[in-house]
Write an enzyme that holds these catalytic residues in place. Structure first.
Site, PDB file in Angstrom:
ATOM      1  N   GLU A  33     -18.929 -57.273 -33.961  1.00  0.00           N
ATOM      2  CA  GLU A  33     -18.330 -57.059 -32.525  1.00  0.00           C
ATOM      3  C   GLU A  33     -18.480 -55.392 -32.128  1.00  0.00           C
ATOM      4  O   GLU A  33     -18.562 -55.207 -30.960  1.00  0.00           O
ATOM      5  CB  GLU A  33     -16.874 -57.309 -33.105  1.00  0.00           C
ATOM      6  CG  GLU A  33     -16.470 -58.653 -33.262  1.00  0.00           C
ATOM      7  CD  GLU A  33     -14.945 -58.794 -33.646  1.00  0.00           C
ATOM      8  OE1 GLU A  33     -14.923 -60.040 -34.136  1.00  0.00           O
ATOM      9  OE2 GLU A  33     -14.361 -57.929 -33.597  1.00  0.00           O
TER      10      GLU A  33
ATOM     11  N   LYS B 288      -4.228 -56.662 -39.714  1.00  0.00           N
ATOM     12  CA  LYS B 288      -3.744 -57.659 -38.921  1.00  0.00           C
ATOM     13  C   LYS B 288      -2.341 -57.746 -39.085  1.00  0.00           C
ATOM     14  O   LYS B 288      -1.632 -57.907 -37.711  1.00  0.00           O
ATOM     15  CB  LYS B 288      -4.476 -58.902 -39.189  1.00  0.00           C
ATOM     16  CG  LYS B 288      -4.082 -59.982 -38.060  1.00  0.00           C
ATOM     17  CD  LYS B 288      -4.598 -61.315 -38.374  1.00  0.00           C
ATOM     18  CE  LYS B 288      -6.194 -61.345 -38.551  1.00  0.00           C
ATOM     19  NZ  LYS B 288      -6.827 -61.170 -37.186  1.00  0.00           N
TER      20      LYS B 288
ATOM     21  N   GLY C 112      -9.056 -57.530 -40.606  1.00  0.00           N
ATOM     22  CA  GLY C 112      -7.895 -58.345 -40.589  1.00  0.00           C
ATOM     23  C   GLY C 112      -7.240 -58.080 -41.921  1.00  0.00           C
ATOM     24  O   GLY C 112      -5.915 -57.860 -41.857  1.00  0.00           O
TER      25      GLY C 112
ATOM     26  N   GLY D 217     -11.515 -75.486 -33.907  1.00  0.00           N
ATOM     27  CA  GLY D 217     -12.349 -76.303 -33.172  1.00  0.00           C
ATOM     28  C   GLY D 217     -13.191 -75.154 -32.511  1.00  0.00           C
ATOM     29  O   GLY D 217     -14.374 -75.667 -31.945  1.00  0.00           O
TER      30      GLY D 217
END
Length: 202
Positions: free
Chosen positions: A106, A44, A40, A72
């Site tokens: 990832e 990003k 990022g 959350g």
């Protein structure tokens, strides 16, 4: 509150606020087609967001952490699930990519899941990508990351120099490759389905 009331509550809520319904339903309705793996801090605000928006306008379902996740949400749970369910991965390599545990995790998961990967080498050459062992990461992870990085290095991708290149061109090229890949995957899926269909003869 009865179970039926709980189930119907989201629908009743969305009816009261029709303006947010398309945004909410588009985000949660379908699994992602394309997972965008990136650092990022490097990309990003530029190529990654442009690519996400372009794919979204093409009615595809790209996954980008700040677009698809909300406060959350469990970080690893959501990202791991998106990778496993996606059809293709786009990995945007950049100068500080290999400094991130999350980026390498990832990438390794994308490779382990045997997804088609489209690399974009942004302001960095494949030969410059290497995992640095600073002693904070378990050796098992280091081995996974190095293997995934080697796999990516020897995958044909796009190269981009942000000082000389055209953002629109690299985004369009990457999107075209994504679409071609999705079409190929769908064709393979149809062929497999056709082969597995039993033929009944009278």
């Amino acid at each position: 509150m009865h179970r039926s009331s709980i189930v119907n509550f989201p629908r009743q809520f969305l009816r009261q606020y029709p303006s947010i319904q398309p945004a909410v339903t588009s985000r949660i309705a379908k699994p992602c087609d394309v997972f965008i793996n990136h650092r990022g801090i490097d990309t990003k605000r530029t190529v990654v967001t442009l690519l996400y928006d372009h794919l979204f306008r093409l009615n595809l379902h790209p996954f980008l952490d700040n677009k698809n996740m909300k406060p959350g949400d469990k970080l690893f749970d959501n990202i791991n699930s998106a990778i496993r369910k996606c059809k293709v991965g786009v990995t945007v390599f950049s100068p500080r990519y290999c400094e991130s545990y999350f980026c390498l995790h990832e990438l390794a998961l994308i490779m382990e899941s045997k997804k088609k990967v489209i690399p974009i080498f942004c302001d960095i050459k494949p030969s410059q990508l290497r995992v640095v062992n600073d002693g904070k990461c378990p050796m098992e992870d280091i081995r996974r990351f190095r293997w995934a990085l080697e796999e990516a290095k020897y995958t044909v991708g796009l190269t981009f120099d942000s000082l000389k290149g055209n953002w629109s061109e690299v985004v369009t090229s990457a999107s075209d490759i994504v679409i071609e890949t999705l079409v190929e995957l769908e064709s393979e899926k149809q062929m497999q389905r056709h082969k597995s269909t039993p033929i009944f003869r009278a």
